[in-house]
Design an enzyme around this catalytic site. Structure first.
Site, PDB file in Angstrom:
ATOM      1  CB  THR A  90      -2.156  23.147   6.253  1.00  0.00           C
ATOM      2  OG1 THR A  90      -2.611  22.704   4.975  1.00  0.00           O
ATOM      3  CG2 THR A  90      -2.192  21.984   7.242  1.00  0.00           C
ATOM      4  CG  ASN A 145      -5.414  12.662   1.128  1.00  0.00           C
ATOM      5  OD1 ASN A 145      -4.771  12.708   2.156  1.00  0.00           O
ATOM      6  ND2 ASN A 145      -4.998  13.262   0.008  1.00  0.00           N
ATOM      7  CB  VAL A 146      -8.952   6.669   2.371  1.00  0.00           C
ATOM      8  CG1 VAL A 146     -10.233   5.843   2.449  1.00  0.00           C
ATOM      9  CG2 VAL A 146      -7.934   5.982   1.470  1.00  0.00           C
ATOM     10  CE  LYS A 187       0.891  12.895   2.667  1.00  0.00           C
ATOM     11  NZ  LYS A 187      -0.446  12.581   2.153  1.00  0.00           N
ATOM     12  CB  SER A 217      -9.451   6.390   6.342  1.00  0.00           C
ATOM     13  OG  SER A 217      -8.686   7.511   5.928  1.00  0.00           O
ATOM     14  CE  LYS A 226       3.525   3.949   2.789  1.00  0.00           C
ATOM     15  NZ  LYS A 226       2.865   2.617   2.831  1.00  0.00           N
ATOM     16  CB  ILE A 266      -0.918   0.021   1.233  1.00  0.00           C
ATOM     17  CG1 ILE A 266      -1.706  -1.285   1.342  1.00  0.00           C
ATOM     18  CG2 ILE A 266      -1.853   1.219   1.178  1.00  0.00           C
ATOM     19  CD1 ILE A 266      -2.630  -1.569   0.195  1.00  0.00           C
ATOM     20  CB  SER A 267       2.699   2.985  -2.530  1.00  0.00           C
ATOM     21  OG  SER A 267       3.669   4.016  -2.542  1.00  0.00           O
ATOM     22  NE  ARG A 312       0.204  18.764   8.558  1.00  0.00           N
ATOM     23  CZ  ARG A 312      -0.779  17.882   8.513  1.00  0.00           C
ATOM     24  NH1 ARG A 312      -1.123  17.235   9.591  1.00  0.00           N
ATOM     25  NH2 ARG A 312      -1.424  17.642   7.389  1.00  0.00           N
TER      26      ARG A 312
END
Length: 264
Positions: free
Chosen positions: A71, A46-47, A7, A50, A19, A3-4, A140
C-alpha cells in the site's frame, strides 16, 4: 475471551472503533460486576501466515508471476506467529491477573511491509524491482502507516508470563457506556452513515475518521524493467524466513516511476 486488535488503539476505521467498543463492553459494563463469568480481552497484531495476512498474498502473487502489491513504502506493522497467537489466548485465559483486563504480547519492533516484500522476492531466487516489480497501491480508507499497541491514556505492566503484558485502562463510567450503546442501537435502523459514525465517536472519542485515499491515478509506483516473466516458476520462501534480520534497508528501485493508472 474477546479477540481484539491493535486497530482498536486510536482507531481510524469503523472496524477498529467497533473493536474498541467491544473492549469497553466487556471491561466497563455495569453488568460485569454482578456476573459470575470472567471477561478477558487479548489484543493481536498481524498474525503471520494466517488467512488474509500479507505473506500468503505475496506467495500467491509470486506463484502467479504478478507484481507484489504494497500500500505504501513506509507502512509498518507488528507481527506475531500463529503459535504465539494461540499461546497468548491460552495463557491469558488462565492468568489470574488477566481477569477483566486486556492482555497483549510484547511484539518487538514493527516491520516494514516493503522490506517483507523484498525478502519474499529474494527467497524466491529473484531480484526485487529487476525480476519482480513492487507496486504501491495507496493506503486504503482507514488504514494507518503505523499501528499502535496502546493509546496515550493506557499503560502496560508485566505478568508472570514472559512477553505477555497487561494494559491498564480506565473503564469506570458504566452509565455513559450504556447511554452511548442505546444511542447507537437507536440509529442503526434508519440513521445516516455520518450519524452512526458520530454515535461511534461518542463511545470512542479517539476515533478519527480517515480522509479518503487519493485517486489511483495519483499514485506513483516503481517498476522493474526486465526478467519478470519467470517469477511463477520459482518457489516462494517460508513466512518465518521472510522476516529474518529485520529491520533492513529498502532496496533502490530500478527503472523510472510510472503512474499506476497508466500501467493498468
Amino acid at each position: 475471551m474477546l479477540i481484539s486488535t491493535d486497530k482498536a488503539v486510536n482507531p481510524s476505521s469503523v472496524m477498529g472503533a467497533t473493536k474498541r467498543i467491544a473492549e469497553r463492553i466487556l471491561l466497563g459494563s455495569p453488568l460485569r460486576r454482578h456476573a459470575v463469568t470472567e471477561f478477558r480481552v487479548v489484543r493481536f497484531g498481524n498474525v503471520l501466515g494466517s488467512d488474509g495476512s500479507v505473506i500468503p498474498l505475496f506467495q500467491r502473487q509470486l506463484a502467479a508471476g504478478q507484481p507484489l502489491t504494497v500500500t505504501h513504502p513506509d507502512v509498518r506493522r507488528y507481527f506475531m506467529t500463529i503459535p504465539e497467537a494461540v499461546q497468548l489466548v491460552l495463557q491469558a485465559a488462565v492468568l489470574p491477573e488477566a481477569a477483566g483486563r486486556i492482555s497483549m504480547l510484547e511484539m518487538g519492533e514493527p516491520v516494514r511491509i516493503l522490506y517483507l516484500a523484498e525478502q519474499m522476492v529474494r527467497l524466491s531466487g529473484l531480484v526485487p524491482y529487476t525480476d519482480v516489480p513492487i507496486l504501491f497501491t495507496g493506503l486504503r480508507p482507514g488504514e494507518k502507516l503505523d499501528e499502535e499497541l496502546t493509546s496515550n491514556v493506557e499503560a502496560t505492566m508485566p505478568t508472570i508470563v514472559e512477553k505477555i503484558r497487561l494494559v491498564r485502562t480506565n473503564e469506570t463510567d458504566g452509565d455513559e457506556l450504556a447511554f452511548g450503546l442505546d444511542r447507537l442501537e437507536a440509529l442503526l435502523p434508519a440513521g445516516t452513515d455520518q450519524e452512526v459514525r458520530d454515535a461511534i465517536r461518542g463511545l470512542v472519542p479517539e476515533y478519527a475518521q480517515a480522509a479518503p485515499r487519493p485517486a489511483v491515478a495519483d499514485v506513483e509506483v516503481q517498476l522493474g524493467t526486465t526478467g519478470f516473466g519467470h517469477a511463477a516458476r520459482q518457489p516462494a520462501g517460508r513466512a518465518d524466513d521472510a522476516i529474518t534480520g529485520l529491520p533492513g534497508p529498502i532496496d533502490k528501485g530500478v527503472g523510472r516511476p510510472i503512474n499506476i493508472a497508466h500501467a493498468s
